[in-house]
Motif scaffolding. Structure first.
Motif, mmCIF file in Angstrom:
data_model
loop_
_atom_site.group_PDB
_atom_site.id
_atom_site.type_symbol
_atom_site.label_atom_id
_atom_site.label_comp_id
_atom_site.label_asym_id
_atom_site.label_seq_id
_atom_site.Cartn_x
_atom_site.Cartn_y
_atom_site.Cartn_z
ATOM 1 N N GLU A 105 1.351 5.902 -5.407
ATOM 2 C CA GLU A 105 0.096 5.259 -5.015
ATOM 3 C C GLU A 105 -0.244 4.141 -6.006
ATOM 4 O OE1 GLU A 105 -3.309 7.667 -5.663
ATOM 5 O OE2 GLU A 105 -4.634 6.372 -4.527
ATOM 6 N N TYR A 106 -0.052 4.428 -7.296
ATOM 7 C CA TYR A 106 -0.420 3.453 -8.326
ATOM 8 C C TYR A 106 0.457 2.207 -8.261
ATOM 9 C CZ TYR A 106 -1.653 1.372 -12.776
ATOM 10 O OH TYR A 106 -2.074 0.487 -13.736
ATOM 11 N N VAL A 107 1.789 2.396 -8.223
ATOM 12 C CA VAL A 107 2.667 1.211 -8.283
ATOM 13 C C VAL A 107 2.674 0.436 -6.967
ATOM 14 C CG1 VAL A 107 4.139 2.018 -10.166
ATOM 15 C CG2 VAL A 107 4.780 2.562 -7.813
ATOM 16 N N ARG A 108 2.189 1.076 -5.897
ATOM 17 C CA ARG A 108 2.158 0.373 -4.606
ATOM 18 C C ARG A 108 0.782 -0.217 -4.300
ATOM 19 N NH1 ARG A 108 5.473 4.863 -0.987
ATOM 20 N NH2 ARG A 108 7.457 4.645 -2.092
ATOM 21 N N GLU A 139 -6.496 -5.393 -6.633
ATOM 22 C CA GLU A 139 -7.872 -5.104 -6.237
ATOM 23 C C GLU A 139 -8.084 -3.591 -6.083
ATOM 24 O OE1 GLU A 139 -8.965 -7.603 -2.991
ATOM 25 O OE2 GLU A 139 -10.793 -6.418 -2.645
ATOM 26 N N GLN A 140 -7.115 -2.928 -5.446
ATOM 27 C CA GLN A 140 -7.215 -1.466 -5.294
ATOM 28 C C GLN A 140 -7.219 -0.781 -6.656
ATOM 29 O OE1 GLN A 140 -3.778 -1.131 -2.731
ATOM 30 N NE2 GLN A 140 -5.031 -0.399 -1.020
ATOM 31 N N LYS A 141 -6.382 -1.292 -7.577
ATOM 32 C CA LYS A 141 -6.322 -0.668 -8.902
ATOM 33 C C LYS A 141 -7.623 -0.899 -9.659
ATOM 34 C CE LYS A 141 -2.242 -2.515 -9.971
ATOM 35 N NZ LYS A 141 -1.084 -2.879 -10.782
ATOM 36 N N ARG A 142 -8.196 -2.112 -9.498
ATOM 37 C CA ARG A 142 -9.464 -2.380 -10.193
ATOM 38 C C ARG A 142 -10.557 -1.462 -9.649
ATOM 39 N NH1 ARG A 142 -7.430 -7.960 -10.499
ATOM 40 N NH2 ARG A 142 -8.201 -8.369 -8.404
ATOM 41 N N SER A 143 -10.574 -1.249 -8.327
ATOM 42 C CA SER A 143 -11.573 -0.338 -7.736
ATOM 43 C C SER A 143 -11.365 1.078 -8.243
ATOM 44 C CB SER A 143 -11.451 -0.301 -6.206
ATOM 45 O OG SER A 143 -11.516 -1.571 -5.690
ATOM 46 N N ALA A 144 -10.076 1.509 -8.305
ATOM 47 C CA ALA A 144 -9.779 2.875 -8.754
ATOM 48 C C ALA A 144 -10.225 3.068 -10.195
ATOM 49 C CB ALA A 144 -8.295 3.160 -8.626
ATOM 50 N N SER A 145 -10.044 2.014 -11.030
ATOM 51 C CA SER A 145 -10.421 2.170 -12.438
ATOM 52 C C SER A 145 -11.933 2.263 -12.603
ATOM 53 C CB SER A 145 -9.839 1.043 -13.282
ATOM 54 O OG SER A 145 -10.426 -0.180 -12.920
ATOM 55 N N SER A 151 -12.100 5.816 -4.947
ATOM 56 C CA SER A 151 -10.792 6.361 -4.582
ATOM 57 C C SER A 151 -9.924 5.267 -3.948
ATOM 58 C CB SER A 151 -10.932 7.523 -3.614
ATOM 59 O OG SER A 151 -11.098 7.031 -2.313
ATOM 60 N N VAL A 152 -8.602 5.397 -4.138
ATOM 61 C CA VAL A 152 -7.652 4.449 -3.545
ATOM 62 C C VAL A 152 -6.810 5.182 -2.518
ATOM 63 C CG1 VAL A 152 -5.704 2.928 -4.027
ATOM 64 C CG2 VAL A 152 -7.536 3.181 -5.684
ATOM 65 N N ASN A 153 -6.769 4.692 -1.323
ATOM 66 C CA ASN A 153 -5.897 5.203 -0.255
ATOM 67 C C ASN A 153 -6.132 6.676 0.101
ATOM 68 O OD1 ASN A 153 -4.752 2.695 -0.416
ATOM 69 N ND2 ASN A 153 -3.080 3.380 -1.728
ATOM 70 N N GLY A 154 -7.116 7.293 -0.502
ATOM 71 C CA GLY A 154 -7.433 8.681 -0.170
ATOM 72 C C GLY A 154 -6.326 9.680 -0.471
ATOM 73 N N VAL A 155 -5.411 9.357 -1.407
ATOM 74 C CA VAL A 155 -4.313 10.292 -1.702
ATOM 75 C C VAL A 155 -4.807 11.398 -2.635
ATOM 76 C CG1 VAL A 155 -2.063 10.514 -2.842
ATOM 77 C CG2 VAL A 155 -2.540 8.557 -1.369
ATOM 78 N N ASP A 156 -4.423 12.636 -2.318
ATOM 79 C CA ASP A 156 -4.791 13.768 -3.152
ATOM 80 C C ASP A 156 -4.052 13.661 -4.480
ATOM 81 O OD1 ASP A 156 -5.309 16.169 -4.340
ATOM 82 O OD2 ASP A 156 -4.785 17.395 -2.602
#
Ligand SMILES: C[S@@+](CC[C@H](N)C(=O)[O-])C[C@H]1O[C@@H](n2cnc3c(N)ncnc32)[C@H](O)[C@@H]1O
Length: 284
Positions: A204-207, A211-217, A221-226
């Motif tokens: 999930e992280y490397v893909r 923008e998704q990583k900045r939101s996650a930090s 949540s990113v992509n809703g992955v458990d």
């Protein structure tokens, strides 16, 4: 995809599949071979002896020949000066990739291994293979080793990194390398076991996009992955060494742009698996 050739298959994985004395048994097997003087100085012959042990005696949790080729081809293309592996075990990937780095004109291969007994096995087989000048085995937890290599100036940049240790630490160690500036544009990552047992948080992280990583930090949540997952290897490490303490608060450098793809292959006992190849292609 076809099956792994049966002549190449390692012994099946049992409930306990490492750290039961087999690593020292392997040393006796290799050094007890009648043609030991021909093996000395030949990475190929040392690898063949390790493969023979794992095919005829007991399973070893090595990357193996098939997945190994994915990474050696990548080394030939990337030509890393400095390569780091996280998780060395008995030295199979270290000898295979260390030799590939040497052939590609590289300078140093660091093998980070937490278990001191395993690290001693790596050092012994690396010496037998004639790669001691190129390979440095570092005993200890990967995060501590990475921080020390950076702090004392030994490693300023990682051209290639092979991730093959405690599965939950793939992401935290990558983020640590990003924060220290060791991984950046031009760095290439190869992560093992992303199918067997799998590593959803890492993929999930490397893909993710920047923008998704900045939101996650920021805690979104990113992509809703458990994010919770476990595997047998992690449980077995935990039994012996206590739960590894991971710094889950690391944010890494979310501005690094990655291009990532899955390359399918097999575990050496024949189970389908894949290596995730990730290239850092820039920074936003
Ligand atoms: C799958 S084995 C590595 C196999 C090896 N890369 C090969 O293909 O030949 C995983 C290794 O990672 C080591 N390990 C687990 N957690 C670690 C950590 N945090 N730091 C360093 N080594 C670790 C284990 O002791 C084990 O030897």
């Amino acid at each position: 995809m076809a099956e792994l050739e049966s002549s190449k298959k390692y012994q099946a994985k049992q409930e306990v599949f490492f750290d039961d004395g087999r690593e020292i048994e392997l040393l006796h097997f290799v050094y007890g071979k009648p043609n030991i003087e021909e093996i000395r100085g030949s990475p190929e012959k040392v690898l063949a002896a390790i493969d023979e042990y794992a095919r005829t005696q007991k399973y070893l949790m090595n990357v193996g020949e098939d997945k190994g080729r994915i990474v050696t081809d990548l080394i030939a293309e990337v030509k890393p000066q400095v390569m780091v592996e996280l998780g060395g075990y008995i030295g199979y990937s270290c000898i295979l990739f260390g030799e590939a780095v040497r052939k590609a004109g590289g300078k140093k291969y660091f093998s980070l291994e937490r278990n001191p007994e395993f690290a001693a096995v790596i050092a012994s087989l690396v010496d037998l293979a004639g790669l001691s000048d190129l390979v440095k085995v570092i005993v200890g937890s990967s995060d501590v080793a990475i921080k020390r290599l950076h702090a004392n100036g030994t490693v300023q940049r990682i051209d290639m990194m092979f991730l093959d240790h405690y599965k939950p630490a793939y992401t935290t160690d990558l983020k640590l390398c990003e924060e220290l500036g060791l991984v950046g544009p031009g760095s290439v990552l190869a992560a093992d076991n992303v199918i067997a047992p799998g590593n959803p948080p890492y993929l999930e992280y490397v893909r993710s996009t920047c923008e998704q990583k900045r939101s996650a930090s920021k805690g979104e949540s990113v992509n809703g992955v458990d994010k919770r997952f476990e595997d047998r290897t992690s449980k077995q490490y935990a039994k012996r060494e206590g739960d590894a303490k991971l710094d889950e608060t690391r944010v890494g450098n979310p501005n690094l742009i990655y291009e990532s793809k899955l390359v399918k292959s097999f575990e050496p006992e024949g189970v389908p698996d894949a290596v995730e190849i990730t290239r850092c292609v820039g920074e936003e």
